[in-house]
Design a protein around this motif. Structure first.
Motif, mmCIF file in Angstrom:
data_model
loop_
_atom_site.group_PDB
_atom_site.id
_atom_site.type_symbol
_atom_site.label_atom_id
_atom_site.label_comp_id
_atom_site.label_asym_id
_atom_site.label_seq_id
_atom_site.Cartn_x
_atom_site.Cartn_y
_atom_site.Cartn_z
ATOM 1 N N ARG A 152 -41.441 -9.956 36.754
ATOM 2 C CA ARG A 152 -40.445 -9.808 35.677
ATOM 3 C C ARG A 152 -39.149 -9.200 36.211
ATOM 4 N NH1 ARG A 152 -44.973 -7.696 33.345
ATOM 5 N NH2 ARG A 152 -46.039 -9.172 32.019
ATOM 6 N N HIS A 192 -35.282 -10.626 36.022
ATOM 7 C CA HIS A 192 -34.262 -9.907 35.263
ATOM 8 C C HIS A 192 -33.239 -9.209 36.154
ATOM 9 C CE1 HIS A 192 -36.550 -11.091 31.868
ATOM 10 N NE2 HIS A 192 -37.587 -10.376 32.218
ATOM 11 N N SER A 193 -33.547 -9.074 37.444
ATOM 12 C CA SER A 193 -32.614 -8.467 38.405
ATOM 13 C C SER A 193 -32.269 -9.469 39.495
ATOM 14 C CB SER A 193 -33.252 -7.217 39.017
ATOM 15 O OG SER A 193 -33.632 -6.301 38.036
ATOM 16 N N TRP A 247 -40.059 -14.747 31.969
ATOM 17 C CA TRP A 247 -38.627 -15.019 31.888
ATOM 18 C C TRP A 247 -37.998 -14.478 30.612
ATOM 19 C CZ3 TRP A 247 -35.841 -17.562 35.780
ATOM 20 C CH2 TRP A 247 -36.626 -18.009 36.856
ATOM 21 N N GLU A 298 -37.134 -11.769 28.113
ATOM 22 C CA GLU A 298 -37.090 -10.306 28.061
ATOM 23 C C GLU A 298 -37.629 -9.769 26.743
ATOM 24 O OE1 GLU A 298 -33.492 -8.372 29.400
ATOM 25 O OE2 GLU A 298 -32.927 -10.203 30.442
ATOM 26 N N SER A 325 -41.591 -8.785 26.763
ATOM 27 C CA SER A 325 -42.228 -8.076 27.879
ATOM 28 C C SER A 325 -43.137 -6.943 27.419
ATOM 29 C CB SER A 325 -41.170 -7.544 28.844
ATOM 30 O OG SER A 325 -40.304 -6.647 28.180
#
Length: 110
Positions: free
Chosen positions: A6, A10-11, A51, A53, A56
């Motif tokens: 994750r 996201h980063s 993918w 957010e 999560s």
């Protein structure tokens, strides 16, 4: 491992996650192809788990209900997603070490 998956998504612009993000892109492509061949929805589940957010923090029970699969089935799928990711991570890492960074960089389509 799933948390790292994750975080890589996201980063994605963080160079620390470059290899992991490339492995996630390859995993994404794999599950897309798998769905086409097997007429399944593994990519949809993969996207929902790693993918999106917004989801999560969802519990295993909520995810299984929302995705329409049993909890044990979802656990089995998650293990498959992690195994595919680890395989792709090893491949990306090997290419980076061997100097084949051009191939790794070309996989960054999303």
């Amino acid at each position: 491992m799933e948390q790292m998956m994750r975080e890589a998504v996201h980063s994605r612009r963080n160079p620390i996650y470059a290899e992991a993000y490339a492995a996630m892109l390859r995993s994404y492509d794999f599950w897309k192809l798998y769905d086409h061949i097997e007429h399944s929805n593994m990519l949809g589940i993969f996207k929902r788990l790693y993918w999106d957010e917004d989801h999560s923090a969802d519990t295993q029970v909520k995810l299984s209900i929302d995705l329409g699969v049993a909890e044990r089935t979802l656990l089995r799928y998650r293990k498959q997603f992690v195994r595919a990711f680890l395989y792709n991570l090893e491949e990306v890492h090997g290419e980076m070490r061997s100097g084949d960074a051009g191939r790794v960089a070309s996989s960054g389509r999303r």
